[in-house]
Enzyme design. Structure first.
Site, PDB file in Angstrom:
ATOM      1  N   GLY A  13      -9.877 -33.958 -52.488  1.00 32.33           N
ATOM      2  CA  GLY A  13      -9.119 -34.407 -53.661  1.00 32.33           C
ATOM      3  C   GLY A  13     -10.256 -34.938 -54.357  1.00 32.33           C
ATOM      4  O   GLY A  13      -9.821 -35.565 -55.541  1.00 32.33           O
ATOM      5  N   SER A  15     -11.801 -33.359 -56.813  1.00 31.49           N
ATOM      6  CA  SER A  15     -11.774 -32.543 -58.202  1.00 31.49           C
ATOM      7  C   SER A  15     -11.301 -33.282 -59.390  1.00 31.49           C
ATOM      8  O   SER A  15     -11.703 -33.209 -60.559  1.00 31.49           O
ATOM      9  CB  SER A  15     -11.013 -31.135 -58.124  1.00 31.49           C
ATOM     10  OG  SER A  15      -9.723 -31.468 -57.631  1.00 31.49           O
ATOM     11  N   ARG A  16     -10.184 -34.384 -59.118  1.00 36.48           N
ATOM     12  CA  ARG A  16      -9.421 -34.900 -60.418  1.00 36.48           C
ATOM     13  C   ARG A  16      -9.289 -36.119 -59.796  1.00 36.48           C
ATOM     14  O   ARG A  16      -9.290 -36.661 -58.806  1.00 36.48           O
ATOM     15  CB  ARG A  16      -8.229 -34.346 -60.449  1.00 36.48           C
ATOM     16  CG  ARG A  16      -8.308 -33.049 -61.061  1.00 36.48           C
ATOM     17  CD  ARG A  16      -6.951 -32.204 -61.269  1.00 36.48           C
ATOM     18  NE  ARG A  16      -6.018 -31.724 -60.047  1.00 36.48           N
ATOM     19  CZ  ARG A  16      -4.985 -32.290 -59.944  1.00 36.48           C
ATOM     20  NH1 ARG A  16      -4.422 -33.148 -60.551  1.00 36.48           N
ATOM     21  NH2 ARG A  16      -4.325 -31.768 -59.013  1.00 36.48           N
ATOM     22  N   VAL A  65      -6.105 -29.241 -46.984  1.00 35.03           N
ATOM     23  CA  VAL A  65      -6.257 -30.159 -46.053  1.00 35.03           C
ATOM     24  C   VAL A  65      -5.098 -30.232 -45.021  1.00 35.03           C
ATOM     25  O   VAL A  65      -5.311 -30.869 -43.869  1.00 35.03           O
ATOM     26  CB  VAL A  65      -6.423 -31.670 -46.338  1.00 35.03           C
ATOM     27  CG1 VAL A  65      -7.667 -32.175 -47.405  1.00 35.03           C
ATOM     28  CG2 VAL A  65      -5.240 -32.006 -47.296  1.00 35.03           C
ATOM     29  N   ASN A  91      -8.926 -38.770 -49.367  1.00 37.05           N
ATOM     30  CA  ASN A  91      -8.216 -38.927 -50.784  1.00 37.05           C
ATOM     31  C   ASN A  91      -6.969 -38.120 -51.132  1.00 37.05           C
ATOM     32  O   ASN A  91      -6.071 -38.289 -51.668  1.00 37.05           O
ATOM     33  CB  ASN A  91      -9.209 -39.159 -51.764  1.00 37.05           C
ATOM     34  CG  ASN A  91      -8.680 -39.042 -53.224  1.00 37.05           C
ATOM     35  OD1 ASN A  91      -8.075 -40.361 -53.555  1.00 37.05           O
ATOM     36  ND2 ASN A  91      -8.600 -37.997 -53.781  1.00 37.05           N
ATOM     37  N   TYR A 156       6.825 -39.735 -49.052  1.00 32.97           N
ATOM     38  CA  TYR A 156       5.742 -40.232 -49.507  1.00 32.97           C
ATOM     39  C   TYR A 156       5.036 -41.561 -48.776  1.00 32.97           C
ATOM     40  O   TYR A 156       4.048 -41.855 -48.223  1.00 32.97           O
ATOM     41  CB  TYR A 156       5.578 -40.419 -51.099  1.00 32.97           C
ATOM     42  CG  TYR A 156       4.090 -40.741 -51.732  1.00 32.97           C
ATOM     43  CD1 TYR A 156       3.172 -39.836 -51.964  1.00 32.97           C
ATOM     44  CD2 TYR A 156       4.077 -42.004 -52.279  1.00 32.97           C
ATOM     45  CE1 TYR A 156       1.985 -40.317 -52.300  1.00 32.97           C
ATOM     46  CE2 TYR A 156       2.844 -42.503 -52.836  1.00 32.97           C
ATOM     47  CZ  TYR A 156       1.776 -41.418 -52.914  1.00 32.97           C
ATOM     48  OH  TYR A 156       0.507 -42.015 -53.605  1.00 32.97           O
ATOM     49  N   ALA A 158       6.245 -42.876 -46.032  1.00 34.66           N
ATOM     50  CA  ALA A 158       6.103 -42.518 -44.616  1.00 34.66           C
ATOM     51  C   ALA A 158       4.906 -41.895 -44.459  1.00 34.66           C
ATOM     52  O   ALA A 158       3.979 -42.370 -43.462  1.00 34.66           O
ATOM     53  CB  ALA A 158       7.424 -41.658 -44.030  1.00 34.66           C
ATOM     54  N   LYS A 160       2.226 -42.411 -46.306  1.00 38.53           N
ATOM     55  CA  LYS A 160       1.224 -43.427 -46.651  1.00 38.53           C
ATOM     56  C   LYS A 160       1.238 -44.788 -45.624  1.00 38.53           C
ATOM     57  O   LYS A 160       0.105 -45.222 -45.324  1.00 38.53           O
ATOM     58  CB  LYS A 160       1.282 -43.934 -48.113  1.00 38.53           C
ATOM     59  CG  LYS A 160       1.201 -42.709 -49.147  1.00 38.53           C
ATOM     60  CD  LYS A 160      -0.066 -42.357 -49.119  1.00 38.53           C
ATOM     61  CE  LYS A 160      -0.810 -41.622 -50.081  1.00 38.53           C
ATOM     62  NZ  LYS A 160      -1.995 -41.005 -49.984  1.00 38.53           N
ATOM     63  N   ILE A 189      -1.982 -46.283 -61.089  1.00 31.27           N
ATOM     64  CA  ILE A 189      -3.204 -46.056 -61.419  1.00 31.27           C
ATOM     65  C   ILE A 189      -3.056 -44.941 -62.403  1.00 31.27           C
ATOM     66  O   ILE A 189      -2.461 -43.615 -62.095  1.00 31.27           O
ATOM     67  CB  ILE A 189      -4.120 -45.604 -60.138  1.00 31.27           C
ATOM     68  CG1 ILE A 189      -4.326 -46.567 -58.850  1.00 31.27           C
ATOM     69  CG2 ILE A 189      -5.453 -45.123 -60.809  1.00 31.27           C
ATOM     70  CD1 ILE A 189      -4.793 -48.034 -59.374  1.00 31.27           C
TER      71      ILE A 189
END
Ligand code: NAP
Length: 248
Positions: A13, A15-16, A65, A91, A156, A158, A160, A189
């Site tokens: 990840g 790219s951005r 991924v 990431n 999300y 779970a 993480k 962020i």
């Protein structure tokens, strides 16, 4: 400081957003960076250009991924091309929000497959070359949501929280070969992922952040680069919060 000179890093990840900032920071410090992306070729090409224009070394590779076979192939190709792989930054991630009662199985699966299974598959694939090298550093980009939970983000959270368990288990398993495994847990962020929040949601969030501001991708990148570097040579299994004090 060129403390990543002669090192090769794979940033998923890249790219951005946070992944781009990590790629730029590792390249600035001398690493050859292979950055992966899912489909946004323009963004990936731009990141590579930012790095090469600044005198760094980078290439972009496209793979999902969530596809374990693609993860294996990606690691094989990096090792074949560059002869080594010193740093893996897991990431790449997606955030699919929704209330529990209405949350669909396919959204659960996509979240877990991308955020957790992807990191697992890449870590498994990289373990062999890193064991042969007798060294390496893996950094997983988890989230504050994996530590404190958040309504509307069950899948999300779970995924993480799972990344934190993965980090600690693999840190123990690979420690005898000097492979360190750590995680960062960013708070709020500024990236595309958080762009859709309303001004009211952002305002509410700010009241919960002791440093009274939203973080930026470079601040996460600095923490990731530290954990990946030799400055963190005695740190493994650690979860480093980068959240402005939002969760202590
Ligand atoms: P972002 O701007 O949405 O970028 C996501 C990146 O992941 C892109 O490079 C994207 O590639 C890649 N990606 C998504 N699905 C993929 C897949 N299936 N296979 C390969 N690559 C895939 O996200 P971000 O805000 O920078 O977040 C980066 C990481 O930090 C994520 O793991 C996120 O959960 C975590 N995080 C973010 C925040 C925040 O506030 N932003 C807070 C805590 C944790 P394409 O460009 O090709 O789409």
């Amino acid at each position: 400081m060129k403390d990543f000179e002669n090192k090769v890093a794979l940033v998923t990840g890249g790219s951005r957003g946070i992944g781009r900032a990590i790629s730029l920071e590792l390249a600035r410090r001398g690493a050859t960076v292979v950055l992966s992306y899912a489909g946004n070729e323009a963004a990936a090409t731009e990141t590579v250009k930012l790095i090469t224009d600044a005198g760094g070394k980078a290439k972009a590779v496209r793979f999902d991924v969530a596809d374990s076979a693609a993860c294996n192939q990606a690691i094989d190709e990096v090792v074949k091309e560059f002869g080594r792989l010193d740093v893996l930054v897991n990431n790449a991630g997606v955030a699919i929000d929704g209330l529990l009662m209405r949350f669909k199985d396919e959204d659960w699966q996509k979240t877990i497959d991308t955020n957790l299974k992807g990191a697992f598959a890449l870590t498994r694939a990289v373990s062999r070359p890193m064991m042969k090298q007798r060294g390496g550093a893996i950094v997983n980009v988890s989230s504050i949501v994996g530590e404190m939970g958040n309504g509307g983000q069950s899948a999300y959270a779970a995924s993480k929280a799972g990344l934190i368990g993965l980090t600690k288990a693999v840190a123990r398993e690979l420690s005898s070969r000097s492979i360190r495994v750590n995680a960062v847990t960013p708070g709020f962020i500024t990236t595309d992922m958080t762009a859709s929040l309303t001004p009211e949601q952002k305002e509410k969030m700010l009241t919960a952040i002791p440093l009274s501001r939203i973080g930026n991708a470079e601040e996460v990148a600095a923490a990731v680069a530290f954990l990946a570097s030799d400055s963190a040579s005695y740190i493994t299994g650690e979860v480093l919060k980068v959240n402005g004090g939002m969760y202590m």
